[in-house]
Motif scaffolding. Structure first.
Motif, PDB file in Angstrom:
ATOM      1  N   LEU A   1      14.842  42.953  19.711  1.00 48.65           N
ATOM      2  CA  LEU A   1      14.737  41.952  18.657  1.00 48.65           C
ATOM      3  C   LEU A   1      14.799  42.639  17.296  1.00 48.65           C
ATOM      4  CD1 LEU A   1      11.732  39.898  20.090  1.00 48.65           C
ATOM      5  CD2 LEU A   1      14.165  39.381  20.331  1.00 48.65           C
ATOM      6  N   ASP A   2      15.669  42.154  16.428  1.00 52.31           N
ATOM      7  CA  ASP A   2      15.798  42.667  15.067  1.00 52.31           C
ATOM      8  C   ASP A   2      15.775  41.487  14.106  1.00 52.31           C
ATOM      9  OD1 ASP A   2      16.425  45.560  15.311  1.00 52.31           O
ATOM     10  OD2 ASP A   2      18.145  44.811  16.440  1.00 52.31           O
ATOM     11  N   GLY A   3      15.325  41.741  12.887  1.00 54.31           N
ATOM     12  CA  GLY A   3      15.400  40.721  11.859  1.00 54.31           C
ATOM     13  C   GLY A   3      14.183  40.731  10.956  1.00 54.31           C
ATOM     14  N   ILE A   4      14.215  39.823   9.991  1.00 51.18           N
ATOM     15  CA  ILE A   4      13.126  39.692   9.032  1.00 51.18           C
ATOM     16  C   ILE A   4      12.590  38.266   9.113  1.00 51.18           C
ATOM     17  CG2 ILE A   4      12.489  39.793   6.599  1.00 51.18           C
ATOM     18  CD1 ILE A   4      14.829  41.776   6.232  1.00 51.18           C
ATOM     19  N   LEU A   5      11.286  38.154   9.292  1.00 50.94           N
ATOM     20  CA  LEU A   5      10.634  36.856   9.419  1.00 50.94           C
ATOM     21  C   LEU A   5       9.661  36.645   8.266  1.00 50.94           C
ATOM     22  CD1 LEU A   5       9.848  37.109  13.221  1.00 50.94           C
ATOM     23  CD2 LEU A   5      11.762  35.928  12.147  1.00 50.94           C
ATOM     24  N   ASP A   6       9.281  35.401   8.049  1.00 52.98           N
ATOM     25  CA  ASP A   6       8.349  35.062   6.977  1.00 52.98           C
ATOM     26  C   ASP A   6       6.889  35.249   7.372  1.00 52.98           C
ATOM     27  OD1 ASP A   6      10.392  34.373   5.225  1.00 52.98           O
ATOM     28  OD2 ASP A   6      10.405  32.287   5.869  1.00 52.98           O
ATOM     29  N   VAL A   7       6.569  34.949   8.627  1.00 55.66           N
ATOM     30  CA  VAL A   7       5.163  34.981   9.047  1.00 55.66           C
ATOM     31  C   VAL A   7       5.000  35.667  10.404  1.00 55.66           C
ATOM     32  CG1 VAL A   7       4.462  32.929   7.750  1.00 55.66           C
ATOM     33  CG2 VAL A   7       5.357  32.669  10.044  1.00 55.66           C
ATOM     34  N   ARG A   8       3.825  36.254  10.597  1.00 57.41           N
ATOM     35  CA  ARG A   8       3.523  36.978  11.843  1.00 57.41           C
ATOM     36  C   ARG A   8       3.613  36.058  13.067  1.00 57.41           C
ATOM     37  NH1 ARG A   8       1.662  41.544  13.534  1.00 57.41           N
ATOM     38  NH2 ARG A   8       1.255  42.398  11.486  1.00 57.41           N
ATOM     39  N   HIS A   9       3.256  34.810  12.921  1.00 54.76           N
ATOM     40  CA  HIS A   9       3.281  33.870  14.046  1.00 54.76           C
ATOM     41  C   HIS A   9       4.688  33.770  14.649  1.00 54.76           C
ATOM     42  CE1 HIS A   9       2.220  30.468  16.529  1.00 54.76           C
ATOM     43  NE2 HIS A   9       3.224  29.789  16.002  1.00 54.76           N
ATOM     44  N   GLU A  10       5.714  33.782  13.799  1.00 62.81           N
ATOM     45  CA  GLU A  10       7.086  33.714  14.312  1.00 62.81           C
ATOM     46  C   GLU A  10       7.429  34.963  15.117  1.00 62.81           C
ATOM     47  OE1 GLU A  10       9.445  32.923  10.817  1.00 62.81           O
ATOM     48  OE2 GLU A  10       9.666  30.847  11.465  1.00 62.81           O
TER      49      GLU A  10
ATOM     50  N   MET B   1      19.214  32.000  27.022  1.00 62.51           N
ATOM     51  CA  MET B   1      17.907  31.417  27.278  1.00 62.51           C
ATOM     52  C   MET B   1      16.918  31.826  26.186  1.00 62.51           C
ATOM     53  SD  MET B   1      15.336  31.794  30.512  1.00 62.51           S
ATOM     54  CE  MET B   1      16.404  31.075  31.706  1.00 62.51           C
ATOM     55  N   ILE B   2      16.923  33.102  25.792  1.00 60.19           N
ATOM     56  CA  ILE B   2      16.007  33.565  24.748  1.00 60.19           C
ATOM     57  C   ILE B   2      16.352  32.903  23.428  1.00 60.19           C
ATOM     58  CG2 ILE B   2      15.216  35.567  23.446  1.00 60.19           C
ATOM     59  CD1 ILE B   2      15.830  37.221  25.994  1.00 60.19           C
ATOM     60  N   LEU B   3      17.641  32.829  23.113  1.00 57.18           N
ATOM     61  CA  LEU B   3      18.046  32.190  21.855  1.00 57.18           C
ATOM     62  C   LEU B   3      17.651  30.730  21.824  1.00 57.18           C
ATOM     63  CD1 LEU B   3      21.552  33.802  21.274  1.00 57.18           C
ATOM     64  CD2 LEU B   3      19.429  34.247  20.037  1.00 57.18           C
ATOM     65  N   ALA B   4      17.763  30.043  22.943  1.00 55.86           N
ATOM     66  CA  ALA B   4      17.367  28.629  22.996  1.00 55.86           C
ATOM     67  C   ALA B   4      15.875  28.480  22.723  1.00 55.86           C
ATOM     68  CB  ALA B   4      17.724  28.030  24.353  1.00 55.86           C
ATOM     69  N   ALA B   5      15.061  29.358  23.284  1.00 52.96           N
ATOM     70  CA  ALA B   5      13.619  29.307  23.042  1.00 52.96           C
ATOM     71  C   ALA B   5      13.312  29.595  21.579  1.00 52.96           C
ATOM     72  CB  ALA B   5      12.897  30.310  23.942  1.00 52.96           C
ATOM     73  N   LEU B   6      14.011  30.551  20.984  1.00 54.46           N
ATOM     74  CA  LEU B   6      13.798  30.851  19.571  1.00 54.46           C
ATOM     75  C   LEU B   6      14.190  29.678  18.685  1.00 54.46           C
ATOM     76  CD1 LEU B   6      15.060  34.525  19.378  1.00 54.46           C
ATOM     77  CD2 LEU B   6      12.703  33.723  19.339  1.00 54.46           C
ATOM     78  N   ARG B   7      15.266  29.009  19.022  1.00 51.97           N
ATOM     79  CA  ARG B   7      15.710  27.858  18.227  1.00 51.97           C
ATOM     80  C   ARG B   7      14.676  26.735  18.261  1.00 51.97           C
ATOM     81  NH1 ARG B   7      20.020  30.159  17.213  1.00 51.97           N
ATOM     82  NH2 ARG B   7      22.120  30.181  17.885  1.00 51.97           N
ATOM     83  N   ARG B   8      13.972  26.606  19.368  1.00 52.26           N
ATOM     84  CA  ARG B   8      12.946  25.567  19.480  1.00 52.26           C
ATOM     85  C   ARG B   8      11.677  25.928  18.720  1.00 52.26           C
ATOM     86  NH1 ARG B   8      14.602  25.803  24.868  1.00 52.26           N
ATOM     87  NH2 ARG B   8      12.767  26.998  25.440  1.00 52.26           N
ATOM     88  N   SER B   9      11.368  27.225  18.594  1.00 53.05           N
ATOM     89  CA  SER B   9      10.057  27.602  18.077  1.00 53.05           C
ATOM     90  C   SER B   9      10.061  28.271  16.706  1.00 53.05           C
ATOM     91  CB  SER B   9       9.351  28.520  19.075  1.00 53.05           C
ATOM     92  OG  SER B   9      10.123  29.669  19.317  1.00 53.05           O
ATOM     93  N   ALA B  10      11.114  28.961  16.338  1.00 51.76           N
ATOM     94  CA  ALA B  10      11.116  29.691  15.070  1.00 51.76           C
ATOM     95  C   ALA B  10      11.536  28.791  13.918  1.00 51.76           C
ATOM     96  CB  ALA B  10      12.051  30.893  15.158  1.00 51.76           C
ATOM     97  N   LYS B  11      10.971  29.041  12.766  1.00 49.34           N
ATOM     98  CA  LYS B  11      11.288  28.279  11.559  1.00 49.34           C
ATOM     99  C   LYS B  11      12.754  28.472  11.180  1.00 49.34           C
ATOM    100  CE  LYS B  11      10.016  28.390   6.701  1.00 49.34           C
ATOM    101  NZ  LYS B  11       9.119  29.026   5.744  1.00 49.34           N
TER     102      LYS B  11
END
Length: 61
Positions: free
Chosen positions: A27-36, A1-11
């Motif tokens: 949650l782990d990882g590197i993102l481009d922008v704070r909004h994500e 469920m969390i992954l599905a929401a991320l796929r819809r909203s994250a770049k």
């Protein structure tokens, strides 16, 4: 469920790793922008049965 929401909203949702430990989500990882980062945290906190979110996300920009 969390992954599905991320796929819809994250770049680029593939840069976010989601692990569950009981009712905790990590949650782990590197993102481009704070909004994500905010969207990922919100998606994790909104999932059914999640009591806490541990955020290890970093912003590259």
């Amino acid at each position: 469920m969390i992954l599905a929401a991320l796929r819809r909203s994250a770049k680029d949702p593939d840069t976010i790793r989601v692990r569950a430990a009981g009712d905790w989500v990590i949650l782990d990882g590197i993102l481009d922008v704070r909004h994500e980062r905010e969207m990922a945290e919100h998606a994790a906190r909104s999932a059914s049965g999640v009591a806490a979110v541990e955020d290890h996300l970093t912003i590259s920009g």
